[in-house]
Scaffold this motif. Structure first.
Motif, PDB file in Angstrom:
ATOM      1  N   VAL C 226      17.815 -18.333 -14.872  1.00  0.00           N
ATOM      2  CA  VAL C 226      18.837 -19.267 -14.394  1.00  0.00           C
ATOM      3  C   VAL C 226      18.285 -20.069 -13.218  1.00  0.00           C
ATOM      4  O   VAL C 226      18.395 -21.297 -13.168  1.00  0.00           O
ATOM      5  CB  VAL C 226      20.117 -18.498 -13.991  1.00  0.00           C
ATOM      6  CG1 VAL C 226      21.090 -19.413 -13.276  1.00  0.00           C
ATOM      7  CG2 VAL C 226      20.769 -17.873 -15.206  1.00  0.00           C
ATOM      8  N   VAL C 229      15.535 -22.607 -14.292  1.00  0.00           N
ATOM      9  CA  VAL C 229      16.048 -23.789 -14.980  1.00  0.00           C
ATOM     10  C   VAL C 229      16.743 -24.718 -13.983  1.00  0.00           C
ATOM     11  O   VAL C 229      16.570 -25.933 -14.024  1.00  0.00           O
ATOM     12  CB  VAL C 229      17.003 -23.393 -16.124  1.00  0.00           C
ATOM     13  CG1 VAL C 229      17.638 -24.619 -16.733  1.00  0.00           C
ATOM     14  CG2 VAL C 229      16.244 -22.623 -17.189  1.00  0.00           C
ATOM     15  N   VAL C 267      25.949 -18.203 -14.154  1.00  0.00           N
ATOM     16  CA  VAL C 267      25.698 -18.845 -15.441  1.00  0.00           C
ATOM     17  C   VAL C 267      26.509 -20.133 -15.567  1.00  0.00           C
ATOM     18  O   VAL C 267      26.049 -21.131 -16.117  1.00  0.00           O
ATOM     19  CB  VAL C 267      25.992 -17.871 -16.602  1.00  0.00           C
ATOM     20  CG1 VAL C 267      25.778 -18.552 -17.936  1.00  0.00           C
ATOM     21  CG2 VAL C 267      25.105 -16.650 -16.497  1.00  0.00           C
ATOM     22  N   LEU C 270      24.774 -22.834 -13.921  1.00  0.00           N
ATOM     23  CA  LEU C 270      23.704 -23.293 -14.806  1.00  0.00           C
ATOM     24  C   LEU C 270      24.240 -24.318 -15.800  1.00  0.00           C
ATOM     25  O   LEU C 270      23.659 -25.384 -15.999  1.00  0.00           O
ATOM     26  CB  LEU C 270      23.097 -22.107 -15.549  1.00  0.00           C
ATOM     27  CG  LEU C 270      22.086 -22.445 -16.644  1.00  0.00           C
ATOM     28  CD1 LEU C 270      20.773 -22.899 -16.023  1.00  0.00           C
ATOM     29  CD2 LEU C 270      21.851 -21.272 -17.567  1.00  0.00           C
ATOM     30  N   ALA C 271      25.392 -23.996 -16.399  1.00  0.00           N
ATOM     31  CA  ALA C 271      25.977 -24.911 -17.375  1.00  0.00           C
ATOM     32  C   ALA C 271      26.288 -26.254 -16.733  1.00  0.00           C
ATOM     33  O   ALA C 271      26.008 -27.314 -17.296  1.00  0.00           O
ATOM     34  CB  ALA C 271      27.236 -24.294 -17.979  1.00  0.00           C
ATOM     35  N   LEU C 274      23.133 -28.180 -16.113  1.00  0.00           N
ATOM     36  CA  LEU C 274      22.602 -28.695 -17.377  1.00  0.00           C
ATOM     37  C   LEU C 274      23.401 -29.895 -17.847  1.00  0.00           C
ATOM     38  O   LEU C 274      22.841 -30.887 -18.310  1.00  0.00           O
ATOM     39  CB  LEU C 274      22.623 -27.610 -18.443  1.00  0.00           C
ATOM     40  CG  LEU C 274      21.581 -26.524 -18.295  1.00  0.00           C
ATOM     41  CD1 LEU C 274      21.756 -25.486 -19.377  1.00  0.00           C
ATOM     42  CD2 LEU C 274      20.188 -27.122 -18.366  1.00  0.00           C
ATOM     43  N   LEU C 275      24.721 -29.770 -17.730  1.00  0.00           N
ATOM     44  CA  LEU C 275      25.566 -30.889 -18.157  1.00  0.00           C
ATOM     45  C   LEU C 275      25.240 -32.124 -17.346  1.00  0.00           C
ATOM     46  O   LEU C 275      25.065 -33.219 -17.888  1.00  0.00           O
ATOM     47  CB  LEU C 275      27.038 -30.527 -17.996  1.00  0.00           C
ATOM     48  CG  LEU C 275      27.665 -29.830 -19.190  1.00  0.00           C
ATOM     49  CD1 LEU C 275      29.113 -29.481 -18.891  1.00  0.00           C
ATOM     50  CD2 LEU C 275      27.580 -30.730 -20.411  1.00  0.00           C
ATOM     51  N   ARG C 277      22.532 -32.796 -15.770  1.00  0.00           N
ATOM     52  CA  ARG C 277      21.198 -33.259 -16.114  1.00  0.00           C
ATOM     53  C   ARG C 277      21.222 -33.985 -17.460  1.00  0.00           C
ATOM     54  O   ARG C 277      20.623 -35.041 -17.616  1.00  0.00           O
ATOM     55  CB  ARG C 277      20.263 -32.068 -16.190  1.00  0.00           C
ATOM     56  CG  ARG C 277      18.902 -32.369 -15.706  1.00  0.00           C
ATOM     57  CD  ARG C 277      18.069 -31.128 -15.745  1.00  0.00           C
ATOM     58  NE  ARG C 277      18.008 -30.475 -14.458  1.00  0.00           N
ATOM     59  CZ  ARG C 277      17.509 -29.247 -14.287  1.00  0.00           C
ATOM     60  NH1 ARG C 277      17.104 -28.562 -15.322  1.00  0.00           N
ATOM     61  NH2 ARG C 277      17.439 -28.729 -13.095  1.00  0.00           N
ATOM     62  N   GLY C 278      21.928 -33.385 -18.421  1.00  0.00           N
ATOM     63  CA  GLY C 278      22.029 -34.007 -19.740  1.00  0.00           C
ATOM     64  C   GLY C 278      22.647 -35.386 -19.644  1.00  0.00           C
ATOM     65  O   GLY C 278      22.165 -36.344 -20.238  1.00  0.00           O
TER      66      GLY C 278
END
Ligand code: ADP
Ligand code: MG
Lengths: 275, 389, 291
Positions: C226, C229, C267, C270-271, C274-275, C277-278
């Motif tokens: 985690v 990333v 976690v 992390l999501a 990621l979101l 970043r996406g």
């Protein structure tokens, strides 16, 4: 002959990129490796350095090197300036040069900073923030730093402004006085100015070997082999690709038959002016 | 002729599997009793169930090259949500299973989108395969934690026993083990039918293109993300259905289904059997389950307890042997069990047995031509690959 | 106030542990593109090495042994198992998966599945008063260790030739070899450094949790992932920040929301990252398409 290739073959991603390349590089002066885009010049260079898996025989300075790993080949005395310069963007200029220092070799910083004074003043700058020309200077400087027996330069003027091309040409000319060079270059004016011998690839095979002057004197042949009829201090890059399979025979046929090209470019307008 | 034989293999295998519960054959060393005894049928049902789960997992790993370390999450979701739906919502099995499937699909859509989008393929944060592996693992771990920390709902380490009163009587009790076998077989057939059919279709060829070269597929005008997400959701949903089957076959939802080890077991099965092939995951699933079972029996046997430490320790831990076996297979048998016959015959195993010849020629040609563009545009990339050769 | 201090320092201590694990992972991945799944097993190995020696030898020796165990194991793994597979990157990961399964099981086979109590020496067992909060001493040890490691890593990367090779290798391995450098030596070195840090994390983690168990390393590894990333592969600073953030969020959530939710929150972060970043990548792509 400082470097000799014998029946070198490379297969990448299932396609036969080099189909038995044989040629040699003279122990002095510049040998040009020519050919249209995508014929396998860069792959040939990488094959020499062991950067792609290949078969066949490669002798460097009389010793076989095709079984050695890349760093071992390089340590025998090859300096390599790759096509995309491949300077380490996040490292400073000084660090880029320091990384290139090889053990067991003198480090010619005097020469490097004499040729490229800018590299000294910009020593602390991240190489990624340099202009394309300056990055090329770093790439060439790396090859001149060590005692090399051969330097291999892949398209040093690609994408550079005409003025910078001239600078690069001057540096290469000076470098070639000290050490033999294998030069991949699309700029024919530059080739004419620097190179003695030329090797022409088409579809992964050598289709012509000989003095560059003779090749370039034959406009039709130049047009057919290189797809260019003129060079005026800039890259003339025609986008062509070798035919998928029977391409090599096709290319050979052209050499033999010397068919007139479909489009003949204005003859020889550019021959005399070097950059 | 050869084609005919090939098409007959699944039929023959299915025929054998259907006849097994009627067989009184004894296979010493594999089954304790005859094949049609409840004990053997239970083990066989587990084998078929794991074969099905492995085929579903291989959809991601073998077909799309996506290394998910969180597949267990969907199996666990299937098992726990079906059981909770029966226990707390008092739904009958069929509705609970349906609900579990929908939940599996919804969660895999959500997490698949986040994992696939977030790790990205371009730019400096190029995590790619490895990032996807890490992220899926983290999400699955969150599920595992959730199950572990809420024992009141999930039963914690004990798990949840099956709410048998909501389950048709045919699936309850030792005498009905044969029906669990049928259920597991049906699951395996379902997963194989879906995965094999899709693999042979246009979608399968796109998957292969993406697996072989994601960027090239993008250049071809395909949207890798959509196909990857589609496969992820399909695999997750099939996994959830498998979870429901697992719930019935093992008569309960166990926390083991939530663990990373569960996913890793699926990975080992797929690699052991041969990833990206038709039969590899099936073989791997069956073989691994049998081996795990046998090793588990050996580990607790008295004869092992009497051995010197050098032998006793590895033999008492099935995972030590399985892990070592796995490493050996990766090294020595890259294509897995499915590649063994052709290997023994001295041929190199075809890496993609089915799709190679089937793709329309036009498309392959196009890939080639575009490959040139790629080679030019990303000149540095092959370098990175080259260093590994 | 004292709760806040205690939570902060405990969270940072946990973050320090994550950093020790994640920095090695991130270096290894950055240079070699290898996801080292056996990293958790190295943590466990270090933990058990420390546990075996504590009480018999000075604690510093136990820590040193843990570091050495991690480093030697990692170097062995790299040279014997990973190196022959450089042309098969995916198989490299699979091999580490196999080890990640087998090694903790081996530890379990030898010392049993139950957690073993690790008795820290008296100097570490006490508490220190900070702004009215009684903070266990080991938190400070962890934080100090992480800071020392961070500084040492940065010095190594910026001041030594091997550091230079590693940084260059993260950018373009092939070009490093084309300069006549045997980049594989750097691989082994980086693996050994990662292993040493994992061993240290195992030993200090044993002190922090008061015990060692076979799967301790693997559960810590998840948070290592985690952190890597979120922090970015091959970025030591980013990893350090992310480790601190994850440790803090975990502790605060556990205290103020509900025990156990902290792991979940990590976690969730992390999501979210990621979101974001996406979306940023998506936005960039949109801009590129529009341009
Ligand atoms: N890694 C690779 N995989 C597949 N094909 C490649 C790869 N690298 C280069 N090629 C192909 O090999 C051919 C020769 O490339 P290259 O040697 O770069 O040509 P040149 O330098 O003469 O322009 C091109 O058609 C290119 O697309
Ligand atoms: Mg080129």
């Amino acid at each position: 002959m400082i470097l000799e290739l014998d029946d070198v073959r490379v297969t990448l991603g299932g396609s036969h990129i080099l189909q038995g390349v044989s040629f040699s590089v003279a122990p002095t002066g510049v040998t040009a490796l020519l050919g249209r885009n995508g014929v396998g010049k860069t792959t040939t260079v990488k094959a020499i350095l062991g950067l792609v898996p290949r078969t066949g025989r490669i002798d460097f300075g009389g010793d076989p090197v095709h079984r050695l790993r890349t760093h071992e080949i390089v340590r025998r005395g090859i300096g390599y300036a790759p096509e995309d310069r491949c300077v380490f963007a996040k490292l400073t200029v000084t660090e880029n040069l320091a990384l290139a220092e090889r053990r067991g070799s003198a480090h010619a910083y005097d020469l490097v900073y004499e040729l490229f004074p800018e590299l000294k003043t910009r020593g602390a700058q991240a190489a990624g923030t340099l202009s394309g020309g300056q990055q090329q200077m770093v790439a060439i400087a790396r090859t001149l730093l060590n005692d090399n027996r051969l330097i291999v330069v892949d398209e040093p003027t690609k994408g550079l402004a005409p003025k910078v091309v001239t600078e690069v040409a001057e540096v290469l000319e000076r470098a070639a006085e000290r050490v033999p060079m294998l030069l991949v270059e699309q700029n024919l004016a530059l080739v004419r100015r620097l190179a003695g011998d030329g090797v022409v690839l088409a579809a992964g095979q050598v289709v012509h070997c000989g003095p560059v002057r003779e090749l370039l004197a034959d406009a039709a042949l130049t047009q057919e082999l290189l797809g260019v009829g003129q060079a005026r201090g800039e890259n003339v890059t025609l986008y062509t690709r070798p035919a998928p399979s029977g391409g090599s025979t096709h290319a050979l046929a052209i050499v033999k038959d010397r068919q007139p090209p479909d489009e003949v470019s204005p003859p020889e307008s550019t021959r005399s002016d070097a950059p | 002729m050869k084609r005919h034989v090939k098409n007959l293999i699944p039929v023959a295998v299915l025929a054998v599997l259907i006849s097994l519960p009627y067989s009184t054959l004894r296979i010493p060393g594999v089954f304790d009793g005859a094949v049609n005894t409840p004990g053997s049928l239970q083990l066989l049902a587990l084998c078929l169930l794991f074969a099905g789960l492995a085929v579903g997992y291989d959809l991601l790993f073998g077909r799309l090259g996506l290394m998910s370390f969180g597949h267990a999450l969907y199996v666990a979701l299937g098992a726990y949500s079906a059981e909770l739906a029966m226990k707390n919502l008092h739904l009958p099995l069929v509705l609970a299973a349906l609900l579990a499937t929908v939940i599996g699909a919804a969660v895999s859509t959500l997490l698949g989108a986040v994992s696939l989008k977030g790790v990205g393929k371009l730019g400096t944060e190029n995590l790619g395969t490895v990032g996807f592996a890490m992220v899926t693992l983290a999400f699955a771990q969150a599920g595992s934690i959730l199950v572990g920390r809420d024992p009141k709902t999930t039963g914690g380490e004990e798990g949840l026993p099956l709410s048998t009163e909501k389950v048709p009587a045919a699936f309850v009790g030792v005498v009905n083990t044969v029906n669990l076998y049928w259920l597991a077989l049906a699951y395996l057939v379902l997963v194989c039918a879906v995965v094999w059919w899709l693999t042979g279709s246009r979608v399968g060829r796109v998957w292969q293109a993406i697996r072989d070269n994601e960027r090239r597929a993008e250049v071809l005008g395909l949207n890798p993300f959509r196909y990857q997400l589609g496969a992820f959701v399909l695999a997750g949903t099939l996994g959830a259905v498998g979870g429901v089957v697992h719930l019935l076959v093992t008569a309960g939802a166990t926390p083991e289904t939530t663990t990373t080890d569960f996913t890793l077991a699926l990975l080992v099965m797929v690699v052991l059997g041969g990833s990206g092939t038709r039969w590899g995951p099936v073989l791997g699933g069956v073989f691994y389950t049998l081996l795990d079972h046998r090793l588990g029996a050996v580990a607790t046997s008295d004869s092992v307890a009497g051995l010197p430490a050098g032998l006793r320790v590895p033999l008492s831990q099935p995972l030590v042997l399985l892990g070592v076996l796995f490493v050996l297979v990766v090294y020595a048998v890259p294509g897995g069990l499915a590649a063994l016959p052709s290997r023994l015959r001295g041929r190199r195993p075809p890496t993609r047995p089915r799709l190679r010849g089937r793709g329309p020629r036009g498309q392959r040609g196009e890939q080639h031509r575009l490959g040139v563009v790629e080679g030019e545009a990303h000149g540095a990339h092959p370098d990175r690959v080259a260093s590994e050769l | 106030m004292s709760t806040l201090v205690l939570l902060t320092l405990t969270g940072l201590g946990l973050g320090a542990l994550y950093f020790l694990i994640a920095s090695g992972l991130s270096l290894i991945f950055g240079l070699m593109d290898v996801l080292n799944f056996a990293h958790g097993a190295l943590v466990t190995a270090g933990a058990y090495a420390a546990w075996r020696l504590t009480g018999h030898l000075p604690f510093a020796v136990a820590i040193a042994a843990a570091i050495a165990t991690g480093a030697v194991l990692a170097a062995l793994i790299e040279t014997v198992l990973i190196r022959p597979l450089y042309s098969r990157p995916k198989d490299q990961i699979l091999v580490t998966v196999g080890l990640g399964l087998a090694l903790p099981a081996l530890v379990q086979g030898i010392w049993g599945a139950d957690a073993r109590q690790l008795r820290a020496p008296r100097q570490l067992a006490g508490t220190v008063s900070v702004l009215g909060a009684k903070v266990p001493t080991d938190r400070f040890v962890l934080i100090a260790a992480a800071i020392v490691v961070l500084a040492a890593l940065k010095l190594f990367l910026s001041r030594t030739r091997y550091g230079l090779v590693v940084r260059a290798g993260v950018e373009d391995r092939a070009m490093v070899t084309a300069l006549g450098i045997d980049v594989r030596k750097a691989f082994t070195l980086v693996f050994a450094i990662g292993g040493a840090l994992a061993g240290l994390a195992g030993a200090l983690g044993g002190v922090y949790f008061g015990s060692v168990s076979p799967d301790q390393g693997t559960s810590l590894l998840v948070f290592g992932f985690v952190v890597v990333v979120i922090g970015g592969m091959g970025r030591t600073d980013g990893v350090a920040l992310a480790a601190a953030a994850v440790g803090l969020i975990q502790q605060f959530t556990n205290y103020y929301a509900a025990s156990g939710l902290g792991d979940f929150a990590a976690v969730a972060i992390l999501a979210v990252v990621l979101l974001a970043r996406g979306n940023r990548d998506g936005a960039r792509r949109l801009i590129r398409r529009a341009a």
